[in-house]
Scaffold this active site. Structure first.
Site, PDB file in Angstrom:
ATOM      1  N   LYS A  92       7.329  -8.791 -23.938  1.00 31.93           N
ATOM      2  CA  LYS A  92       7.893  -7.575 -23.292  1.00 31.93           C
ATOM      3  C   LYS A  92       9.374  -7.223 -23.998  1.00 31.93           C
ATOM      4  O   LYS A  92       9.621  -5.959 -24.101  1.00 31.93           O
ATOM      5  CB  LYS A  92       8.405  -7.785 -21.766  1.00 31.93           C
ATOM      6  CG  LYS A  92       7.094  -7.321 -21.010  1.00 31.93           C
ATOM      7  CD  LYS A  92       7.455  -7.148 -19.618  1.00 31.93           C
ATOM      8  CE  LYS A  92       5.992  -6.683 -18.698  1.00 31.93           C
ATOM      9  NZ  LYS A  92       5.264  -7.902 -18.709  1.00 31.93           N
ATOM     10  N   GLU A 114      12.013   0.560 -13.033  1.00 33.40           N
ATOM     11  CA  GLU A 114      11.758   0.016 -11.875  1.00 33.40           C
ATOM     12  C   GLU A 114      11.036  -1.478 -12.475  1.00 33.40           C
ATOM     13  O   GLU A 114      10.765  -1.647 -13.626  1.00 33.40           O
ATOM     14  CB  GLU A 114      10.562   0.573 -11.062  1.00 33.40           C
ATOM     15  CG  GLU A 114       9.253   0.503 -11.807  1.00 33.40           C
ATOM     16  CD  GLU A 114       8.938   1.324 -13.187  1.00 33.40           C
ATOM     17  OE1 GLU A 114      10.109   2.323 -13.295  1.00 33.40           O
ATOM     18  OE2 GLU A 114       8.097   0.956 -13.952  1.00 33.40           O
ATOM     19  N   SER A 381       0.498 -13.705 -24.439  1.00 30.54           N
ATOM     20  CA  SER A 381       1.507 -12.876 -24.368  1.00 30.54           C
ATOM     21  C   SER A 381       2.848 -13.437 -23.647  1.00 30.54           C
ATOM     22  O   SER A 381       3.963 -12.935 -24.025  1.00 30.54           O
ATOM     23  CB  SER A 381       1.074 -11.772 -23.482  1.00 30.54           C
ATOM     24  OG  SER A 381       0.603 -12.266 -22.327  1.00 30.54           O
TER      25      SER A 381
END
Ligand SMILES: *Cc1c(COP(=O)(O)O)cnc(C)c1O
Length: 401
Positions: A92, A114, A381
C-alpha cells in the site's frame, strides 16, 4: 498496440467500466488532480524524487524469492515477490507515497482518507509523516476498537484519527465522513484513495504507482531463471491495487497467464464471501462503474472475508474489464484454505504472510498440485504480523490447533 497506453481511455473507461460520477462541486478538483498528475508524470524532478524515496526510504526494490521448501512440498516452482518487505509491511505504501508526493507538488497541506481495518490509514499516515504533511483518517468506532494497534500507529506518526459514530460505525460510514470532510477543504487537501477504485483518475494513477511491483518482478524473475517468464502470475484482489501493480509488468506478455484471487470466505451464500467477480454483476459504487455484489434492493451487499483488506463489495474497474476481456482469470478461495496457506508458508519458509496475501499463496499451492513442475509467481502483498494475534487466539499455533 500497447494495452497500458490504451486503457483506460481519456474519460477513464476500461471498456464499460470506470468513469467518474462526481458531485458537481468536485468535478473541477478531480480535473485538477488529473492535470497535475499527467504533468508530473513527465517531470524529471518528480520521477527522480519518487525513485529516491523508493530506494532510500521504502527499501525498494523488494526481492523476488524462489520459495524452495514450499516448492518442494507443493510440487511446482513457486516464487514470491516480497512486498511484505516494503516499508510498513505491505504494497500500500507504493501508492500512498505517490499520492502524498502528488499532493505536495499541487501545494496541498493535508491528506484525507477513510480506513477500515486501518491498513490504508497507516500507510497514508506514514507517507504524510515522511513528506511533512497533515493527515486526517476517518475510522468507524467499531473498527477503532477492533484494530487498536493500527490506531496507535497512526497517532504515533502524527495523524488525526476521526472516530465515526453514526450508522453501522464501520467502513461505509467512514467513507461518507471522510468525503464530507474533504468537500469542506478540497482546496487544501487531497482525498487519497486506497486502491485502484474510485472515480477517474484514481484507478489509473494507483495502477501507475503500483506498477513498480510488476516491473521489478519481471526483471528479477528473468534474472533468476536465465530470461524465462513465469507460466502463472497470481495476486489477491480486494479493490485490486497489488494485483494491478503486479499484472502491469506482464500484461503485454500473452504467454503469461494472470490470476486474481478473491475471498470465498465461509461459502457461497450471500454475505458469507466477497467474491465480486464470481457472484457480482455490473453496477455503480463510490463514483465509478464496476462489478458489484448487491442485496435484493440493489444496494452494496454485506461481505465477509477472514482478511479484512479484501472485504469490499466492489472491485476496480480495470479488473472488471480484464475478466470480461478474458485476459485475467479470477478464482475464489475460502477462509479455510487461506488459513492452511498462512500456516504452511510460515512453517516452510519462515515468512508469515498477511491473510490477504495467503489467498494468493493458497491458489499457488492448489495450482501446483494440479500442474506439477509449473512455474508460479505470487505477489506476497504484505506481512502477517497484524494477523498473528487473531489467528493464534482463534485457531492455535499450527493447523492441528
Ligand atoms: C489492503 C491489502 C490488500 C488488498 O488491497 P488491494 O487493493 O486489492 O491490493 C491486499 N494485501 C494486503 C497486505 C493489504 O494490506
Amino acid at each position: 498496440m500497447s494495452y497500458l497506453k490504451d486503457f483506460p481511455n481519456a474519460e477513464g473507461y476500461f471498456g464499460d467500466f470506470g468513469g467518474a460520477f462526481l458531485p458537481p462541486e468536485l468535478e473541477s478538483h478531480f480535473a485538477e488532480i488529473e492535470r497535475a498528475w499527467r504533468q508530473l508524470a513527465l517531470s524529471a524532478d518528480f520521477l527522480q524524487e519518487l525513485r529516491y524515496i523508493r530506494r532510500h526510504y521504502q527499501g525498494r526494490p523488494t526481492p523476488v524469492y524462489y520459495a524452495r521448501n514450499l516448492s518442494r512440498e507443493a510440487g511446482a516452482h513457486i516464487y514470491l515477490k516480497r512486498e511484505d518487505l516494503n516499508h510498513s509491511g505491505a504494497h500500500k505504501l507504493n501508492h500512498c507515497m505517490g499520492e502524498a508526493l502528488l499532493a505536495r507538488h499541487m501545494g496541498k497541506k493535508k491528506l484525507i482518507a477513510e480506513t477500515g481495518a486501518g491498513q490504508h490509514g497507516v500507510a497514508l499516515a506514514t507517507a504524510a509523516a515522511c513528506f511533512g504533511m497533515e493527515c486526517e483518517i476517518h475510522m468507524g468506532e467499531i473498527d477503532i476498537e477492533k484494530e487498536a494497534p493500527n490506531v496507535t500507529r497512526m497517532k504515533l506518526m502524527g495523524a488525526e484519527v476521526v472516530p465515526v459514530s453514526f450508522g453501522g460505525r464501520s467502513l461505509k460510514e467512514a467513507v461518507d465522513s471522510a468525503f464530507q470532510s474533504y468537500l469542506s477543504q478540497a482546496d487544501e487537501a487531497l482525498f487519497a484513495i486506497g486502491s485502484v477504485v474510485g472515480p477517474h483518475p484514481f484507478p489509473l494513477m494507483v495502477r501507475n504507482f503500483q506498477s513498480v511491483v510488476g516491473i521489478e518482478a519481471r526483471e528479477q524473475y528473468q534474472e533468476l531463471t536465465d530470461g524465462q517468464l513465469p507460466e502463472q502470475v497470481v495476486a489477491c484482489v480486494g479493490g485490486g491495487s497489488n494485483a494491478m501493480g503486479m499484472f502491469a509488468g506482464f500484461i503485454e506478455d500473452p504467454e503469461v497467464q494472470l490470476n486474481g484471487v478473491e475471498p470465498l470466505g465461509r461459502g457461497t451464500e450471500p454475505g458469507q464471501h466477497s467474491a465480486t467477480m464470481t457472484f457480482g454483476k455490473p453496477g455503480m459504487l463510490h463514483g465509478f462503474k464496476c462489478m458489484l455484489l448487491t442485496d435484493d434492493e440493489g444496494n452494496p451487499a454485506p461481505v465477509h472475508s477472514i482478511a479484512s483488506g479484501l472485504d469490499y463489495p466492489g472491485v476496480g474497474p480495470e479488473h472488471s474489464y480484464l475478466k470480461k476481456a478474458g485476459r485475467v482469470a479470477y478464482h475464489a478461495i475460502g477462509d479455510d484454505e487461506t488459513l492452511d496457506a498462512f500456516y504452511r508458508l510460515s512453517r516452510t519458509e519462515g515468512i508469515i504472510p498477511a491473510l490477504e496475501s495467503a489467498h494468493a499463496v493458497a491458489w499457488a499451492v492448489e495450482h501446483a498440485r494440479e500442474h506439477p513442475g509449473s512455474t508460479v509467481l505470487v505477489n506476497l502483498s504484505g506481512r502477517g504480523d497484524k494477523d498473528i494475534d487473531y489467528v493464534a487466539r482463534t485457531f492455535g499455533h499450527n493447523r492441528a490447533g
